[in-house]
Design a protein around this motif. Sequence first.
Motif, mmCIF file in Angstrom:
data_model
loop_
_atom_site.group_PDB
_atom_site.id
_atom_site.type_symbol
_atom_site.label_atom_id
_atom_site.label_comp_id
_atom_site.label_asym_id
_atom_site.label_seq_id
_atom_site.Cartn_x
_atom_site.Cartn_y
_atom_site.Cartn_z
ATOM 1 N N SER B 175 0.974 -1.071 -0.072
ATOM 2 C CA SER B 175 0.110 -0.070 0.212
ATOM 3 C C SER B 175 0.852 1.219 -0.024
ATOM 4 O O SER B 175 2.086 1.256 0.258
ATOM 5 N N ALA B 187 -4.818 -2.261 -0.721
ATOM 6 C CA ALA B 187 -4.392 -2.166 -2.080
ATOM 7 C C ALA B 187 -4.206 -3.536 -2.614
ATOM 8 O O ALA B 187 -3.793 -4.591 -1.937
ATOM 9 N N GLU B 207 -6.501 0.381 -5.771
ATOM 10 C CA GLU B 207 -6.247 0.781 -4.299
ATOM 11 C C GLU B 207 -7.595 1.364 -3.960
ATOM 12 O O GLU B 207 -8.498 2.010 -4.778
#
Lengths: 462, 254
Positions: B175, B187, B207
Amino acid sequence: MRLAAVNGQAAALGLCAGMTLADARARCPDLATARHDPLRVTRELERLAGAMIAFTPLVALDPPDGLVLDITGCAHLFGGERALVDAVRTLAGYTVRTALADNAAAARALARFGADVRDVRALPVAALELDADGQAGLRRAGLATLGDLAARPMAGLAARFGEVAVSRLRAILGEAGSPITPLRPAEPIRLETRFPEPLARTDDALDVIEELLAQASQRMEERQLGGRRFLVVLYRSDNVRRRLAVDTGQPVREPAAVMRLLRERIDTLSDPLDPGFGFDAIALAVLRVEHLPSRQIMLEGHREGQADTLAALVDRLGVRLGQERVQRLAFCDRHLPERAQALVPAATERVPPWPAPDDRPPRPLLLLDPPQPVDVIAGVPDSPPQRFRWRGRLHEVRLAEGPERIGAEWWRRRGGHVPGHAGETRDYYRIEDALGRRYWIFRHGLFTEKPDPRWYLHGLFA
Amino acid sequence: MFHFNAPVPTPGSAQDPPLASLPRLARGQLHEVHASADDWASALFFALVAVEAQAPRPLLLLRVRKDKARAGSVVMPPCGEGWLNLGLDPARLVIVDAKDDAGMLRAGLDAAREGGLGAVLMESWGNLREYDLVSSRRLILAAERSGIPVVLLRGDADPCASAAHTRWTVASAPSVPLDGHAPGHPALRVELTRRRGGPAGQCWRLEWSEEHGVFRPAPLEELVVSEAERPAPPSGAVAVLPAVRERAPLRRTA
């Protein structure tokens, strides 16, 4: 505001029903009051009436707060009238006044107006329950008890105080009948079909059950009921009885829905439904009923139907797998993350809406149950892990956030308020490893609480 | 019914992508989502967000729970508060524990036949012997008739021949760190490995945008974390990482 009812203690202080709240407070400043709820009082009275069936089949309501029991021929079963009265008092559980008399009107008058009299003729004239004018008139005429009234000619009484006074007086004295209308326990829904020849095929038996269900559905429709528990008993000609019982989450009436559940139940039977030499008779009983109003067919409404199909699906899966295997997630107001929710059976429990998320650190999408012990390298005392080993694989921690400190539920422990006995505090960290997997990891215990606290994985973040 | 217009979002167009380019699990179809056990939360999250479920309807999550659980086996119950954090309502969830794989597939089939559900999600682990062309076709026919999406999550499993419309492989992706080296929003790395009647092989890096409650595609290049960004391996047990948020520990001892 006025007092609707008082308990024995309040009565001893001189309070009585009908007194204004201000007066009552003036006499007794720390008076504990609760709002009067007539509906609940009525329900409670009905519940008590139902319980009194234990003593006599003839129980009548005497609103707003009385019950009349016809104990003719019942007293000897309980060891005499006195013992019966004691048993009734115990079962009622409230402070009650009781009276026994030859007829219902006299018993009612004695219970309500005869504090320490046994003879109805000694009752005050208030027992006639006339209006204020009538009572004042009787008092002014110098008539204090029912005995005084009874000695006079009835015609004059009727002319002066109306027909009601005379009829009530005659009822109390037993000269006129005072019938009661006892509550009738609802007739159970039970149907049976007997066959001239034994029924040898299971499919035919199912057809018969469907027919019985259709009849039961009609009866339930008339009474605005729906069944929650259905029992089918199949009597085989060699005197073997097979019982099939199904439970539903919502009250249902439709024969098709119950049939689906029954077929499901037959499928899960360990030994199949064997007709043998045939079934002699088939009986259907609806063991538990609930109120189910007739539903109006809506022109635009499909949502109702959706809720129904879900309930039907939950029932079917519950019958097949067991009700404890079809669950919903319910919020519990507890401190520890694994206790803050519970899986409850979807068929029986209602799940209240979850509270809106507050601003505390995020929780994972999935919990690990039980928390997985991991080997961790981490700084002492309050640092997140740097690497950990889980299932034999080493994870490097790339990002970390924390700690979020969650204390033990010391208030639920015996002696938890004593320092040092509260249980272990947990320090939760949100970490991400080099591959981008996010975990919820905690150290079970502070270094001040125990020398070598262990680490556990407790959740997976998306 | 649904189209992949832009299979691979280029880094330039990642700012404002057309929604159709995002992966969706369409209604009335059967989808397979493959993931490893460590990525299970990501796979479930992808399935929950990408599935085209009608809003207030309940979601059915089917799992297998054996009567005699092996010692040391882990159960992964959903965490309601975590669902709320991501904008999912845990009250919509109905969890069904079947006794074995066959029972789970049968219950899934029954559920797919009934209308009234938002989506049917099935969790399975390892080799799913009962799942083949015939049973997947049955699931598809049921899903097409009722018009609800059916998702089969397969953990630690090799893909097997099936009639499913799409097959995805989902893994967690690193992430974008928040302040103070904290793990960022979810993510994922999503790959469409198979698609009936269309090209497959597209890859997304998604994301989660907490603000909008949707996935946003991000450039794939960031997947490769350069060695320089990675924290140096710790030298000793007492090394303190700078990866702690600089604020007092949240004290929650009541």
